[in-house]
Scaffold this motif. Structure first.
Motif, PDB file in Angstrom:
ATOM      1  N   ARG A 120       0.840  -1.199   0.000  1.00 32.59           N
ATOM      2  CA  ARG A 120       0.000   0.000   0.000  1.00 32.59           C
ATOM      3  C   ARG A 120       0.882   1.258   0.000  1.00 32.59           C
ATOM      4  O   ARG A 120       0.598   2.230  -0.695  1.00 32.59           O
ATOM      5  CB  ARG A 120      -0.902   0.005   1.225  1.00 32.59           C
ATOM      6  CG  ARG A 120      -1.795   1.227   1.319  1.00 32.59           C
ATOM      7  CD  ARG A 120      -2.962   1.186   0.387  1.00 32.59           C
ATOM      8  NE  ARG A 120      -3.963   0.245   0.866  1.00 32.59           N
ATOM      9  CZ  ARG A 120      -5.084  -0.028   0.196  1.00 32.59           C
ATOM     10  NH1 ARG A 120      -5.326   0.538  -0.969  1.00 32.59           N
ATOM     11  NH2 ARG A 120      -5.954  -0.898   0.686  1.00 32.59           N
ATOM     12  N   GLU A 133      -5.320   9.143  -0.559  1.00 33.28           N
ATOM     13  CA  GLU A 133      -6.215   8.052  -0.145  1.00 33.28           C
ATOM     14  C   GLU A 133      -5.421   6.824   0.269  1.00 33.28           C
ATOM     15  O   GLU A 133      -5.708   6.198   1.297  1.00 33.28           O
ATOM     16  CB  GLU A 133      -7.172   7.690  -1.284  1.00 33.28           C
ATOM     17  CG  GLU A 133      -8.321   8.658  -1.465  1.00 33.28           C
ATOM     18  CD  GLU A 133      -9.324   8.161  -2.492  1.00 33.28           C
ATOM     19  OE1 GLU A 133      -9.272   6.958  -2.828  1.00 33.28           O
ATOM     20  OE2 GLU A 133     -10.151   8.957  -2.948  1.00 33.28           O
ATOM     21  N   ASN A 134      -4.435   6.459  -0.534  1.00 27.36           N
ATOM     22  CA  ASN A 134      -3.647   5.264  -0.211  1.00 27.36           C
ATOM     23  C   ASN A 134      -2.753   5.492   0.999  1.00 27.36           C
ATOM     24  O   ASN A 134      -2.525   4.566   1.781  1.00 27.36           O
ATOM     25  CB  ASN A 134      -2.836   4.830  -1.431  1.00 27.36           C
ATOM     26  CG  ASN A 134      -3.667   4.039  -2.419  1.00 27.36           C
ATOM     27  OD1 ASN A 134      -3.910   2.851  -2.229  1.00 27.36           O
ATOM     28  ND2 ASN A 134      -4.142   4.701  -3.462  1.00 27.36           N
ATOM     29  N   LEU A 161      -5.054   5.030   3.982  1.00 29.67           N
ATOM     30  CA  LEU A 161      -5.315   3.610   4.193  1.00 29.67           C
ATOM     31  C   LEU A 161      -4.084   2.903   4.751  1.00 29.67           C
ATOM     32  O   LEU A 161      -4.190   2.028   5.620  1.00 29.67           O
ATOM     33  CB  LEU A 161      -5.750   2.957   2.880  1.00 29.67           C
ATOM     34  CG  LEU A 161      -7.146   3.310   2.379  1.00 29.67           C
ATOM     35  CD1 LEU A 161      -7.332   2.825   0.941  1.00 29.67           C
ATOM     36  CD2 LEU A 161      -8.211   2.695   3.282  1.00 29.67           C
ATOM     37  N   GLU A 182      -3.871   0.557   8.015  1.00 30.73           N
ATOM     38  CA  GLU A 182      -3.483  -0.847   7.869  1.00 30.73           C
ATOM     39  C   GLU A 182      -2.188  -1.157   8.617  1.00 30.73           C
ATOM     40  O   GLU A 182      -2.044  -2.241   9.181  1.00 30.73           O
ATOM     41  CB  GLU A 182      -3.359  -1.178   6.377  1.00 30.73           C
ATOM     42  CG  GLU A 182      -4.701  -1.155   5.651  1.00 30.73           C
ATOM     43  CD  GLU A 182      -4.570  -1.124   4.138  1.00 30.73           C
ATOM     44  OE1 GLU A 182      -5.610  -1.138   3.460  1.00 30.73           O
ATOM     45  OE2 GLU A 182      -3.431  -1.074   3.623  1.00 30.73           O
TER      46      GLU A 182
END
Length: 200
Positions: free
Chosen positions: A62, A82-83, A86, A90
């Motif tokens: 990611r 966005e990544n 995330l 995560e």
């Protein structure tokens, strides 16, 4: 001082153990992504990494995807943010200490620094949502899991549309500046008019 390019934070996707074992399709795609990145072919690297992610997503992958989006250019800025967002979540949830030691810090830095360059839109929806409910942000349909989240958008005019089946519930445009957060409340469907009483 000019910030370092994000590519300096894209740590290697491969490991000595991975090279010592027969390569799975997942490992092969990650290796191809790393090789393309090393050549400066970031769009190609991203394509390989996203194919690997369709098999299995890990925080390090990611992070790599977030960095590739950032390196490709401004059109990929919201995807990079966005990544990175995330990746932070995560990595924090991962049981792998490498994710919390290495990956988390990179993604927190990306989320903070790149996040200053985008606006955020929070789409609040009615509960329960009506049948056939869907929302589009800048023409892209949102997954229901994104409702209520601060979604990154490029600064400027942002269009939000909501539908219930074929009925239009809302169409709205708003100006969002970098670093600004705006909330949009989607109305529920209009109540049906009661039928007139029968004649006496």
């Amino acid at each position: 001082m000019k910030p370092l390019p994000w590519i300096t934070l894209a740590l290697s996707l491969t490991s000595a153990r991975a090279w010592a074992q027969p390569q799975s399709e997942y490992a092969r795609l990650r290796a191809l992504a790393q090789e393309a990145s090393d050549r400066g072919q970031y769009a190609e690297a991203l394509a390989h990494a996203e194919r690997a992610a369709a098999i299995r997503m890990e925080p390090a992958l990611r992070r790599f995807i977030a960095v590739m989006h950032a390196e490709i250019g401004p059109d990929h800025l919201t995807a990079a943010v966005e990544n990175a967002d995330l990746c932070v979540r995560e990595s924090q949830a991962s049981e792998n200490p490498d994710d919390r030691r290495d990956t988390l810090g990179v993604c927190q830095r990306m989320a903070t620094e790149l996040g200053r360059q985008v606006g955020r839109v929070v789409v609040r929806v009615p509960s329960p949502t009506p049948p056939g409910f869907r929302v589009r942000l800048q023409g892209v349909e949102l997954d229901a899991s994104r409702f209520g989240e601060p979604l990154p958008v490029l600064p400027g005019r942002v269009r939000v549309e909501a539908f219930a089946g074929e009925s239009v519930l809302m169409q709205r445009e708003l100006e969002v500046a970098a670093g600004q957060r705006e909330a949009v409340d989607v109305p529920g469907p209009a109540p049906r008019a009661s039928p007139p009483p029968p004649p006496p």
